[in-house]
Design a protein around this motif. Structure first.
Motif, mmCIF file in Angstrom:
data_model
loop_
_atom_site.group_PDB
_atom_site.id
_atom_site.type_symbol
_atom_site.label_atom_id
_atom_site.label_comp_id
_atom_site.label_asym_id
_atom_site.label_seq_id
_atom_site.Cartn_x
_atom_site.Cartn_y
_atom_site.Cartn_z
ATOM 1 N N VAL A 6 0.863 -1.178 0.000
ATOM 2 C CA VAL A 6 0.000 0.000 0.000
ATOM 3 C C VAL A 6 0.901 1.230 0.000
ATOM 4 O O VAL A 6 2.005 1.200 0.551
ATOM 5 N N TRP A 7 0.452 2.295 -0.669
ATOM 6 C CA TRP A 7 1.235 3.523 -0.693
ATOM 7 C C TRP A 7 0.298 4.715 -0.671
ATOM 8 O O TRP A 7 -0.881 4.611 -0.955
ATOM 9 N N VAL A 8 0.860 5.870 -0.303
ATOM 10 C CA VAL A 8 0.107 7.120 -0.253
ATOM 11 C C VAL A 8 0.891 8.174 -1.027
ATOM 12 O O VAL A 8 2.115 8.239 -0.943
ATOM 13 N N ASN A 9 0.182 8.982 -1.814
ATOM 14 C CA ASN A 9 0.789 10.038 -2.611
ATOM 15 C C ASN A 9 0.367 11.377 -2.014
ATOM 16 O O ASN A 9 -0.822 11.590 -1.743
ATOM 17 N N TYR A 10 1.337 12.268 -1.811
ATOM 18 C CA TYR A 10 1.042 13.539 -1.156
ATOM 19 C C TYR A 10 2.014 14.615 -1.610
ATOM 20 O O TYR A 10 3.068 14.326 -2.179
ATOM 21 N N TYR A 11 1.645 15.872 -1.357
ATOM 22 C CA TYR A 11 2.510 17.022 -1.624
ATOM 23 C C TYR A 11 3.104 17.519 -0.318
ATOM 24 O O TYR A 11 2.451 17.496 0.723
ATOM 25 N N LYS A 19 -0.945 18.519 1.061
ATOM 26 C CA LYS A 19 -2.123 17.868 0.490
ATOM 27 C C LYS A 19 -1.862 16.378 0.345
ATOM 28 O O LYS A 19 -0.781 15.970 -0.061
ATOM 29 N N VAL A 20 -2.865 15.568 0.659
ATOM 30 C CA VAL A 20 -2.810 14.127 0.424
ATOM 31 C C VAL A 20 -3.657 13.847 -0.812
ATOM 32 O O VAL A 20 -4.845 14.152 -0.842
ATOM 33 N N ASN A 21 -3.038 13.317 -1.861
ATOM 34 C CA ASN A 21 -3.707 13.121 -3.143
ATOM 35 C C ASN A 21 -4.517 11.833 -3.222
ATOM 36 O O ASN A 21 -5.689 11.850 -3.549
ATOM 37 N N PHE A 22 -3.855 10.693 -2.962
ATOM 38 C CA PHE A 22 -4.537 9.415 -3.081
ATOM 39 C C PHE A 22 -3.721 8.330 -2.392
ATOM 40 O O PHE A 22 -2.555 8.530 -2.065
ATOM 41 N N ALA A 23 -4.347 7.189 -2.198
ATOM 42 C CA ALA A 23 -3.677 5.973 -1.734
ATOM 43 C C ALA A 23 -4.066 4.861 -2.686
ATOM 44 O O ALA A 23 -5.115 4.911 -3.331
ATOM 45 N N SER A 37 -8.618 -10.037 -3.067
ATOM 46 C CA SER A 37 -9.172 -8.865 -3.737
ATOM 47 C C SER A 37 -8.928 -7.639 -2.863
ATOM 48 O O SER A 37 -8.819 -7.736 -1.639
ATOM 49 N N LYS A 38 -8.837 -6.485 -3.535
ATOM 50 C CA LYS A 38 -8.526 -5.231 -2.854
ATOM 51 C C LYS A 38 -9.797 -4.427 -2.669
ATOM 52 O O LYS A 38 -10.581 -4.255 -3.603
ATOM 53 N N GLY A 39 -9.986 -3.906 -1.460
ATOM 54 C CA GLY A 39 -11.096 -2.994 -1.205
ATOM 55 C C GLY A 39 -10.760 -1.610 -1.733
ATOM 56 O O GLY A 39 -9.741 -1.400 -2.391
ATOM 57 N N VAL A 40 -11.597 -0.644 -1.446
ATOM 58 C CA VAL A 40 -11.389 0.733 -1.895
ATOM 59 C C VAL A 40 -10.320 1.384 -1.009
ATOM 60 O O VAL A 40 -10.498 1.475 0.210
ATOM 61 N N PRO A 41 -9.217 1.842 -1.597
ATOM 62 C CA PRO A 41 -8.172 2.510 -0.803
ATOM 63 C C PRO A 41 -8.696 3.829 -0.220
ATOM 64 O O PRO A 41 -9.508 4.520 -0.837
ATOM 65 N N LYS A 42 -8.200 4.171 0.962
ATOM 66 C CA LYS A 42 -8.577 5.418 1.634
ATOM 67 C C LYS A 42 -7.320 6.231 1.916
ATOM 68 O O LYS A 42 -6.260 5.670 2.181
ATOM 69 N N HIS A 43 -7.449 7.551 1.863
ATOM 70 C CA HIS A 43 -6.332 8.445 2.175
ATOM 71 C C HIS A 43 -6.840 9.608 3.023
ATOM 72 O O HIS A 43 -7.991 10.010 2.908
ATOM 73 N N TRP A 44 -5.964 10.122 3.891
ATOM 74 C CA TRP A 44 -6.324 11.254 4.726
ATOM 75 C C TRP A 44 -5.069 11.850 5.345
ATOM 76 O O TRP A 44 -4.019 11.233 5.403
ATOM 77 N N LYS A 45 -5.218 13.080 5.813
ATOM 78 C CA LYS A 45 -4.145 13.767 6.536
ATOM 79 C C LYS A 45 -4.522 13.781 8.008
ATOM 80 O O LYS A 45 -5.658 14.089 8.367
ATOM 81 N N ASP A 46 -3.573 13.438 8.854
ATOM 82 C CA ASP A 46 -3.791 13.399 10.295
ATOM 83 C C ASP A 46 -2.624 14.118 10.946
ATOM 84 O O ASP A 46 -1.532 13.553 11.051
ATOM 85 N N GLY A 47 -2.836 15.349 11.352
ATOM 86 C CA GLY A 47 -1.741 16.136 11.919
ATOM 87 C C GLY A 47 -0.680 16.373 10.869
ATOM 88 O O GLY A 47 -0.952 16.929 9.809
ATOM 89 N N SER A 48 0.532 15.928 11.140
ATOM 90 C CA SER A 48 1.633 16.122 10.192
ATOM 91 C C SER A 48 1.898 14.872 9.351
ATOM 92 O O SER A 48 2.953 14.768 8.731
ATOM 93 N N TYR A 49 0.950 13.949 9.295
ATOM 94 C CA TYR A 49 1.142 12.706 8.564
ATOM 95 C C TYR A 49 0.137 12.537 7.428
ATOM 96 O O TYR A 49 -1.033 12.880 7.568
#
Length: 90
Positions: A6-11, A19-23, A37-49
């Motif tokens: 799993v990976w996360v793409n961010y600026y 900004k967090v773009n996608f996972a 099978s893969k479920g729907v990936p989720k992305h979010w910003k939490d504090g500085s992460y």
């Protein structure tokens, strides 16, 4: 052998995440008795992460019996890159 990722793409501006773009996630499954099978990936910003997660739904067929093996994989990063992650049974 099965490999899950799993990976996360961010600026980042070098000091903080702006900004967090996608996972997303990927798998390599070389075990014919296991379907994944893969479920729907989720992305979010939490504090500085920047965070990303995905739920993997797996089934093992062994001697006519099916066993479900679902897992949640999560990764987080700060402005410098990867900081941590886990793969847990759910």
């Amino acid at each position: 052998m099965t490999k899950l990722s799993v990976w996360v793409n961010y600026y980042t501006n070098g000091n903080k995440i702006t900004k967090v773009n996608f996972a997303d996630g990927g798998k390599r499954n070389y075990n014919g008795a296991v379907t994944i099978s893969k479920g729907v990936p989720k992305h979010w910003k939490d504090g500085s992460y920047a965070n990303g997660s995905v739920v993997w739904e797996g089934n093992i067929v062994f001697k006519g019996f099916g066993v479900s093996i679902d897992k949640r994989e999560k990764v987080w990063a700060n402005e410098y890159g990867y900081r941590g992650g886990y793969l847990k049974n759910i």
